[in-house]
Write a protein that holds these residues in place. Structure first.
Motif, PDB file in Angstrom:
ATOM      1  N   GLN A   1       3.301  11.543   1.123  1.00 19.90           N
ATOM      2  CA  GLN A   1       4.252  10.450   0.923  1.00 19.90           C
ATOM      3  C   GLN A   1       5.208  10.312   2.096  1.00 19.90           C
ATOM      4  OE1 GLN A   1       5.873   9.144  -2.996  1.00 19.90           O
ATOM      5  NE2 GLN A   1       7.753  10.124  -2.274  1.00 19.90           N
TER       6      GLN A   1
ATOM      7  N   ASP B   1       0.689  -1.356  -9.971  1.00 22.16           N
ATOM      8  CA  ASP B   1       0.501   0.087 -10.010  1.00 22.16           C
ATOM      9  C   ASP B   1       0.587   0.520 -11.471  1.00 22.16           C
ATOM     10  OD1 ASP B   1       0.705   2.829 -10.019  1.00 22.16           O
ATOM     11  OD2 ASP B   1       2.343   2.946  -8.572  1.00 22.16           O
TER      12      ASP B   1
ATOM     13  N   LYS C   1      -3.016   6.673  -4.095  1.00 21.34           N
ATOM     14  CA  LYS C   1      -3.699   7.561  -5.037  1.00 21.34           C
ATOM     15  C   LYS C   1      -4.546   6.746  -6.004  1.00 21.34           C
ATOM     16  CE  LYS C   1      -0.052  11.086  -4.921  1.00 21.34           C
ATOM     17  NZ  LYS C   1       0.954  11.827  -5.723  1.00 21.34           N
ATOM     18  N   ASN C   2      -4.018   5.602  -6.415  1.00 23.67           N
ATOM     19  CA  ASN C   2      -4.780   4.723  -7.300  1.00 23.67           C
ATOM     20  C   ASN C   2      -6.056   4.227  -6.622  1.00 23.67           C
ATOM     21  OD1 ASN C   2      -2.734   4.935  -9.222  1.00 23.67           O
ATOM     22  ND2 ASN C   2      -1.744   3.029  -8.602  1.00 23.67           N
TER      23      ASN C   2
ATOM     24  N   ASP D   1       6.618   4.523  -4.102  1.00 29.45           N
ATOM     25  CA  ASP D   1       6.086   5.822  -3.725  1.00 29.45           C
ATOM     26  C   ASP D   1       4.679   5.632  -3.154  1.00 29.45           C
ATOM     27  OD1 ASP D   1       4.567   5.221  -5.954  1.00 29.45           O
ATOM     28  OD2 ASP D   1       5.539   6.693  -7.265  1.00 29.45           O
ATOM     29  N   ASN D   2       3.931   6.714  -3.019  1.00 32.61           N
ATOM     30  CA  ASN D   2       2.579   6.598  -2.461  1.00 32.61           C
ATOM     31  C   ASN D   2       1.504   6.536  -3.548  1.00 32.61           C
ATOM     32  OD1 ASN D   2       2.837   9.286  -3.274  1.00 32.61           O
ATOM     33  ND2 ASN D   2       1.521  10.056  -1.625  1.00 32.61           N
ATOM     34  N   GLN D   3       1.904   6.275  -4.797  1.00 35.34           N
ATOM     35  CA  GLN D   3       0.946   6.230  -5.900  1.00 35.34           C
ATOM     36  C   GLN D   3      -0.112   5.146  -5.691  1.00 35.34           C
ATOM     37  OE1 GLN D   3       0.808   8.395  -8.604  1.00 35.34           O
ATOM     38  NE2 GLN D   3      -1.159   7.358  -8.960  1.00 35.34           N
ATOM     39  N   TYR D   4       0.264   4.073  -5.039  1.00 32.44           N
ATOM     40  CA  TYR D   4      -0.685   2.991  -4.754  1.00 32.44           C
ATOM     41  C   TYR D   4      -1.950   3.533  -4.089  1.00 32.44           C
ATOM     42  CZ  TYR D   4      -2.647  -0.866  -1.959  1.00 32.44           C
ATOM     43  OH  TYR D   4      -3.480  -1.780  -1.347  1.00 32.44           O
TER      44      TYR D   4
ATOM     45  N   ALA E   1      -2.203   8.833   0.665  1.00 34.91           N
ATOM     46  CA  ALA E   1      -2.282   9.327  -0.709  1.00 34.91           C
ATOM     47  C   ALA E   1      -1.868  10.796  -0.783  1.00 34.91           C
ATOM     48  CB  ALA E   1      -3.697   9.155  -1.257  1.00 34.91           C
TER      49      ALA E   1
ATOM     50  N   GLU F   1       0.573   3.347 -12.805  1.00 37.09           N
ATOM     51  CA  GLU F   1       1.168   4.660 -13.026  1.00 37.09           C
ATOM     52  C   GLU F   1       2.693   4.664 -12.891  1.00 37.09           C
ATOM     53  OE1 GLU F   1      -0.735   7.027 -14.131  1.00 37.09           O
ATOM     54  OE2 GLU F   1      -2.592   5.901 -13.841  1.00 37.09           O
ATOM     55  N   THR F   2       3.194   4.242 -11.740  1.00 37.23           N
ATOM     56  CA  THR F   2       4.647   4.264 -11.483  1.00 37.23           C
ATOM     57  C   THR F   2       5.075   2.896 -10.957  1.00 37.23           C
ATOM     58  OG1 THR F   2       4.265   5.160  -9.257  1.00 37.23           O
ATOM     59  CG2 THR F   2       4.694   6.750 -11.014  1.00 37.23           C
TER      60      THR F   2
ATOM     61  N   THR G   1       2.828  -0.892  -4.527  1.00 38.44           N
ATOM     62  CA  THR G   1       3.221   0.234  -5.385  1.00 38.44           C
ATOM     63  C   THR G   1       4.295  -0.175  -6.381  1.00 38.44           C
ATOM     64  OG1 THR G   1       3.806   2.586  -5.367  1.00 38.44           O
ATOM     65  CG2 THR G   1       5.063   1.146  -3.891  1.00 38.44           C
TER      66      THR G   1
END
Length: 325
Positions: free
Chosen positions: A289, A244, A257-258, A252-255, A286, A246-247, A193
Motif C-alpha cells: 500500500q 470496491d 487486491k480485488n 486503500d490498495n484493496q482495489y 496489491a 470490501e472497503t 477503491t
C-alpha cells in the motif's frame, strides 16, 4: 522483489519527471500560490470537504470522479462546472457525476474571505486531494494557480473520457494524449477503491448465455452472482453498488487486491490484470500500500496539471456554474 525494485526505480525516475512536468506547465503554477492573496484558501476548502463528507460518506468518491471528468476535457479548468444547454454536464457520460455542491459551497466561503481570488479549477483539484486524505489516503501537496476556462461543450466529452467498457489500447490512447503514462493509468485507476457505480454501467459483466454461464469469463462467478442480486433487471439506471466490495469508503490498495481475485467491477478494471503490460503493477500495488500511496501522489499531481490555464488565460469565476461575462 525484482518487480518491486523495477517499480520503485520507475517511481523515483517519475518523481523527477513529475516536478519537471509541473514546472514546464507554467511558471505561475506553484506551491503556496495563495500564500499572500488568500492564505486560508486550502484550510477553508479542506473544512468544506470534511464537513460535506461527514454528512455524506460518498462525497470523496464523487469528488475524485469530478476531477477526472473535468481534467480530461479542456484540461483542469472547471469547464465541467459550467451549466447551460450543450455544456459538458449535459453529456450522458457526465449526468451521474456528483460533488458539484461541495465545490460551490467552498467557492461561496472563499468569495467572502478572498473575493475574486481562488479559481474553481483550483478548488476542484484541492477538494479531490483532500477527499483522498479524508478517506484514509496519503497527504499530497499539489501546486495551484489554475484559472477557470470559459468553454464547455458536450461534444468534447466522449472523445476525451474513459468508458468503463474500454480496452487497454483505448485507455492508453486517451491517457497518452493527456501526457499520462501506462503507470499513471494503473495508479489513477486506483481511485476506484472508493465510490459507487450505477448498475447500467457494468451490466454486461454478469450477462449469461443460454446455458446459464457467464459470457464474461474474466469476472469471478460468485461476484457476478452478487452483482445480479444487487442490480434488479428493471431498474439498473438508478441502482448503485460499491465499486470496491470490501472497503468502499476507505482509500486503500484493496482495489488491486480485488483485481487479483477477478473482482474488478468494470471491464476497464479487469484488463489491468489481464494485460501483460500492467499485471506486474497491479500485483505490486496489491502487495504494498505504501508503494501505491507514493505513486498516487505523483500521478495525481500530473493529472491535476493536465491542460491547466494560467497567467492571463481564462478567468477567476465569481460562481463556478457560470462565466463572469
Amino acid at each position: 522483489m525484482e518487480t518491486r525494485t523495477l517499480i520503485l526505480s520507475k517511481t523515483l525516475s517519475c518523481l523527477f519527471c513529475v516536478f519537471y512536468f509541473v514546472a514546464s506547465v507554467s511558471a505561475t503554477l506553484s506551491f503556496n500560490f495563495y500564500a499572500a492573496s488568500c492564505p486560508t484558501a486550502e484550510f477553508l476548502i479542506r473544512n468544506t470537504v470534511t464537513s460535506s463528507s461527514s454528512n455524506d460518506p460518498s462525497i470523496p468518491g464523487k469528488l475524485l470522479r469530478l476531477v477526472f471528468h473535468d481534467c480530461f476535457v479542456e484540461g483542469c479548468d472547471a469547464s465541467l462546472m459550467l451549466q447551460g444547454n450543450n455544456t459538458e454536464q449535459t453529456d450522458p457520460g457526465n449526468r451521474s457525476v456528483g460533488g458539484y455542491s461541495v465545490i460551490e459551497s467552498a467557492k461561496r466561503v472563499l468569495e467572502l474571505f478572498c473575493p475574486g481570488t481562488v479559481s474553481c479549477a483550483d478548488i476542484i483539484a484541492l477538494a479531490a486531494r483532500d477527499a483522498v486524505e479524508i478517506a484514509g489516503g496519503p497527504v499530497i501537496p499539489i501546486p495551484t494557480g489554475r484559472r477557470d476556462g470559459m468553454v464547455s461543450v458536450a461534444s468534447n466529452v466522449r472523445p476525451n473520457i474513459v468508458d468503463t467498457s474500454f480496452t487497454m489500447d483505448e485507455m492508453v490512447k486517451i491517457f497518452s494524449a493527456k501526457g499520462l503514462s501506462l503507470l499513471d493509468l494503473v495508479v489513477l485507476s486506483g481511485a476506484h477503491t472508493v465510490g459507487a457505480a450505477h448498475c447500467n454501467t457494468f451490466r454486461d459483466r454478469f450477462q449469461q448465455d443460454s446455458m446459464g454461464k457467464l459470457i464474461d469469463k474474466t469476472i469471478d462467478s460468485s461476484y457476478a452472482n452478487e452483482l445480479m442480486k444487487q442490480c434488479p433487471s428493471g431498474d439498473m439506471a438508478s441502482v448503485t453498488v460499491n465499486i470496491d466490495p470490501e472497503t468502499s469508503m476507505v482509500f486503500d490498495n484493496q482495489y488491486y487486491k480485488n483485481l487479483l481475485v477477478h473482482k474488478g467491477l468494470f471491464q476497464s478494471d479487469s484488463v489491468l490484470l489481464n494485460d501483460d503490460s500492467t499485471r506486474k503493477f497491479v500485483e505490486d500495488f496489491a502487495n504494498d500500500q505504501e508503494l501505491f500511496f507514493e505513486s498516487w501522489g505523483q500521478s495525481f499531481m500530473k493529472l491535476t496539471s493536465v491542460g491547466v490555464k494560467t497567467g492571463d488565460e481564462g478567468e477567476i469565476r465569481r460562481i463556478c456554474a457560470a462565466t463572469n461575462a
